[in-house]
Design a protein around this motif. Sequence first.
Motif, mmCIF file in Angstrom:
data_model
loop_
_atom_site.group_PDB
_atom_site.id
_atom_site.type_symbol
_atom_site.label_atom_id
_atom_site.label_comp_id
_atom_site.label_asym_id
_atom_site.label_seq_id
_atom_site.Cartn_x
_atom_site.Cartn_y
_atom_site.Cartn_z
ATOM 1 N N THR A 58 44.964 36.083 61.176
ATOM 2 C CA THR A 58 43.654 36.557 60.713
ATOM 3 C C THR A 58 43.800 37.567 59.577
ATOM 4 O OG1 THR A 58 42.668 36.202 62.900
ATOM 5 C CG2 THR A 58 41.535 37.734 61.418
ATOM 6 N N VAL A 59 44.725 38.516 59.748
ATOM 7 C CA VAL A 59 44.929 39.524 58.700
ATOM 8 C C VAL A 59 45.498 38.882 57.438
ATOM 9 C CG1 VAL A 59 46.119 41.663 58.087
ATOM 10 C CG2 VAL A 59 45.221 41.366 60.395
ATOM 11 N N VAL A 60 46.419 37.931 57.591
ATOM 12 C CA VAL A 60 46.980 37.234 56.429
ATOM 13 C C VAL A 60 45.891 36.440 55.711
ATOM 14 C CG1 VAL A 60 48.544 35.386 55.704
ATOM 15 C CG2 VAL A 60 49.360 37.151 57.265
ATOM 16 N N ALA A 61 45.009 35.801 56.457
ATOM 17 C CA ALA A 61 43.894 35.064 55.840
ATOM 18 C C ALA A 61 43.013 36.009 55.029
ATOM 19 C CB ALA A 61 43.072 34.361 56.916
ATOM 20 N N PHE A 62 42.716 37.168 55.606
ATOM 21 C CA PHE A 62 41.926 38.177 54.898
ATOM 22 C C PHE A 62 42.660 38.632 53.636
ATOM 23 C CE2 PHE A 62 40.849 42.806 54.438
ATOM 24 C CZ PHE A 62 39.570 42.626 53.950
ATOM 25 N N PHE A 63 43.972 38.832 53.751
ATOM 26 C CA PHE A 63 44.779 39.243 52.599
ATOM 27 C C PHE A 63 44.746 38.180 51.496
ATOM 28 C CE2 PHE A 63 49.147 38.609 50.805
ATOM 29 C CZ PHE A 63 49.067 39.598 49.833
ATOM 30 N N LEU A 64 44.915 36.908 51.856
ATOM 31 C CA LEU A 64 44.905 35.838 50.860
ATOM 32 C C LEU A 64 43.551 35.720 50.174
ATOM 33 C CD1 LEU A 64 46.951 33.064 52.731
ATOM 34 C CD2 LEU A 64 47.692 34.438 50.773
ATOM 35 N N TRP A 65 42.471 35.926 50.932
ATOM 36 C CA TRP A 65 41.128 35.902 50.341
ATOM 37 C C TRP A 65 40.950 37.055 49.359
ATOM 38 C CZ3 TRP A 65 37.066 39.483 50.799
ATOM 39 C CH2 TRP A 65 35.847 39.054 50.263
ATOM 40 N N LEU A 66 41.361 38.248 49.764
ATOM 41 C CA LEU A 66 41.274 39.411 48.872
ATOM 42 C C LEU A 66 42.125 39.222 47.625
ATOM 43 C CD1 LEU A 66 41.406 42.670 51.045
ATOM 44 C CD2 LEU A 66 39.540 41.902 49.568
ATOM 45 N N LEU A 67 43.325 38.686 47.818
ATOM 46 C CA LEU A 67 44.254 38.489 46.694
ATOM 47 C C LEU A 67 43.656 37.550 45.659
ATOM 48 C CD1 LEU A 67 47.103 39.047 45.562
ATOM 49 C CD2 LEU A 67 47.904 37.059 46.852
ATOM 50 N N SER A 68 43.094 36.450 46.120
ATOM 51 C CA SER A 68 42.467 35.497 45.195
ATOM 52 C C SER A 68 41.300 36.142 44.459
ATOM 53 C CB SER A 68 41.996 34.265 45.977
ATOM 54 O OG SER A 68 41.335 33.353 45.123
ATOM 55 N N ALA A 69 40.504 36.918 45.177
ATOM 56 C CA ALA A 69 39.361 37.594 44.550
ATOM 57 C C ALA A 69 39.820 38.594 43.500
ATOM 58 C CB ALA A 69 38.523 38.293 45.617
ATOM 59 N N ALA A 70 40.898 39.353 43.797
ATOM 60 C CA ALA A 70 41.405 40.354 42.855
ATOM 61 C C ALA A 70 41.957 39.698 41.597
ATOM 62 C CB ALA A 70 42.494 41.191 43.533
ATOM 63 N N ILE A 71 42.700 38.604 41.772
ATOM 64 C CA ILE A 71 43.292 37.910 40.623
ATOM 65 C C ILE A 71 42.206 37.347 39.713
ATOM 66 C CG2 ILE A 71 44.637 35.885 39.949
ATOM 67 C CD1 ILE A 71 46.392 36.422 42.432
ATOM 68 N N HIS A 72 41.201 36.725 40.299
ATOM 69 C CA HIS A 72 40.134 36.136 39.475
ATOM 70 C C HIS A 72 39.226 37.201 38.865
ATOM 71 C CE1 HIS A 72 41.410 32.422 41.526
ATOM 72 N NE2 HIS A 72 40.915 31.823 40.470
ATOM 73 N N LEU A 73 39.126 38.346 39.516
ATOM 74 C CA LEU A 73 38.381 39.451 38.918
ATOM 75 C C LEU A 73 39.086 39.929 37.654
ATOM 76 C CD1 LEU A 73 36.010 41.445 39.105
ATOM 77 C CD2 LEU A 73 37.478 42.931 40.496
ATOM 78 N N ARG A 74 40.416 39.990 37.687
ATOM 79 C CA ARG A 74 41.161 40.391 36.477
ATOM 80 C C ARG A 74 41.033 39.326 35.400
ATOM 81 N NH1 ARG A 74 45.600 39.291 34.050
ATOM 82 N NH2 ARG A 74 46.332 37.963 35.741
ATOM 83 N N PHE A 75 40.995 38.059 35.795
ATOM 84 C CA PHE A 75 40.782 36.995 34.814
ATOM 85 C C PHE A 75 39.478 37.226 34.043
ATOM 86 C CE2 PHE A 75 43.273 33.434 37.241
ATOM 87 C CZ PHE A 75 44.454 34.083 36.952
ATOM 88 N N ASP A 76 38.457 37.660 34.762
ATOM 89 C CA ASP A 76 37.140 37.863 34.148
ATOM 90 C C ASP A 76 37.041 39.183 33.377
ATOM 91 O OD1 ASP A 76 36.295 35.464 35.256
ATOM 92 O OD2 ASP A 76 35.513 36.415 37.068
ATOM 93 N N HIS A 77 37.912 40.134 33.692
ATOM 94 C CA HIS A 77 37.887 41.454 33.051
ATOM 95 C C HIS A 77 39.309 41.810 32.596
ATOM 96 C CE1 HIS A 77 33.780 42.013 34.576
ATOM 97 N NE2 HIS A 77 34.230 41.570 35.731
ATOM 98 N N GLN A 78 39.716 41.254 31.465
ATOM 99 C CA GLN A 78 41.098 41.398 31.021
ATOM 100 C C GLN A 78 41.479 42.840 30.687
ATOM 101 O OE1 GLN A 78 41.805 38.584 27.853
ATOM 102 N NE2 GLN A 78 41.149 36.834 29.077
ATOM 103 N N TRP A 79 40.490 43.704 30.461
ATOM 104 C CA TRP A 79 40.774 45.103 30.147
ATOM 105 C C TRP A 79 41.391 45.842 31.334
ATOM 106 C CZ3 TRP A 79 38.264 48.288 33.509
ATOM 107 C CH2 TRP A 79 37.124 47.803 34.116
ATOM 108 N N LEU A 80 41.314 45.273 32.536
ATOM 109 C CA LEU A 80 41.911 45.909 33.708
ATOM 110 C C LEU A 80 43.426 46.089 33.554
ATOM 111 C CD1 LEU A 80 39.951 44.117 36.585
ATOM 112 C CD2 LEU A 80 39.829 46.545 35.974
ATOM 113 N N LEU A 81 44.050 45.262 32.745
ATOM 114 C CA LEU A 81 45.494 45.383 32.519
ATOM 115 C C LEU A 81 45.851 46.756 31.953
ATOM 116 C CD1 LEU A 81 48.342 44.156 32.393
ATOM 117 C CD2 LEU A 81 47.754 43.246 30.127
ATOM 118 N N PHE A 82 44.967 47.334 31.148
ATOM 119 C CA PHE A 82 45.258 48.628 30.534
ATOM 120 C C PHE A 82 45.293 49.765 31.560
ATOM 121 C CE2 PHE A 82 43.538 46.143 26.970
ATOM 122 C CZ PHE A 82 44.555 46.348 26.035
#
Length: 448
Positions: free
Chosen positions: A23-47
């Motif tokens: 259950t915790v790993v599933a939650f982690f994988l969901w969060l991870l995917s959301a974080a990665i795609h959020l950075r895709f949409d906001h490339q300035w986060l790299l700075f």
Amino acid sequence: MKTFNHLIRWTLLILPIAITIGTVVAFFLWLLSAAIHLRFDHQWLLFLLPFAGVLIHLIYQSVGKSSEKGNNLIMDEIHQTGGGVPWRMAPVILTTTIITHLFGGSAGREGTAVQIGGSIAAVFGKWFKLNEQDTKMVLTAGIAAGFGAVFGTPVTGAIFALEVLTLGRIKYEALFPALVASVIADFTVAAWQIHHTAYHIAVLPQTPYFLSAYLPIDLFLLSKVIAASVVFGLASYLFSFAVHGVKQVFSRLFTISWLIPVAGGLIIIGLTYLIGKPDYLSLGVDAEYPGAITIPSAFIQGGTDTWSWLWKTVYTTLTLGTGFKGGEVTPLFYIGATLGNTLSGLLNAPVSLFAALGFIAVFAGATNTPLACTMMGVELFGSEYTLFFAVACFTAYFFSGHGGIYSAQRAAIPEIQDNLPADSAVNSLKNSYLAQKMSRYKIRLKQK
């Protein structure tokens, strides 16, 4: 009857642990995917990556404490009981891994899943008031559950948990708890509707080959697999050497510890703009834009650049070596798959097959787990090329050196019983072996 009771007892013990880990790993994988795609949409986060590094540093300094040893802490605890695995390891590593990926750090997810598994297993071990031996078994099962759940490879998870602890020796008494934990955790992730990336090897054309009337395998293709696997092993060695070397170099350069992740983050930002594309940031599974170099694209002709594997090595060793968190395994998949793509062109070999071989073989060499990685090939790509998987993983293992990415990994026997360096990364293999022999000899003398 005794065996039946043993199996029932361990099934009942493992069931709540594995469901919780899944259950915790599933939650982690969901969060991870959301974080990665959020950075895709906001490339300035790299700075903000350098600031994210400082935040991770402060979290471990204030809350994480001993948790910073990560996977090695769990492995040490299984080898020899010490201070225990703290409950806070799971939330701390989950949070800091999400931070790393949200701001573009090049890392994986296996380390996080394994630490989640070990931490949760340790908590349940205390609740159940298990003795020392049973606690070690539960921790091993936690590793299996975390690994099997995060990649969707339950059999691999069980074998990995047993094989990674001690080089050259597998404790089969932990096999049943590890397998049950890995399978249940994987089922739990699936029940939460979390899906894993599917990889496929294209069907090879049926063409006659040398001695095809007498042998069931293409010897010419097998020779190419061996040649490529030697390179995979060297790539594993390079990664292991670099990730430890980066830590040492930056520790010497900076006496103020929080400056290390700042420097690492700035270098990664600079490299990204020097190369002109963000392909080597974060996990490397989902494409940020059409045509991006990812693990799936490595299975396609022309899907990578010649030096993609080297750039990913640089990015990941910089990320992990300067204090950012995550795992090493998915970047190793990326390195292996892209290197396999490059070598397929040089050797005139099937692209998807060699990407798959690199995918598992570089991982096998870096972690000293050729059996688990062979099984991973079967679980991810099918059983048709099992012989090639085994040849690739064991060849890479032999050519990857005596060290690895896990400093807590012990050694029962050396990879090759020959001239070993005195400061071998797996705890002076020959010296340890000779010391055990001398100890037994002294005991026998006393008994006489």
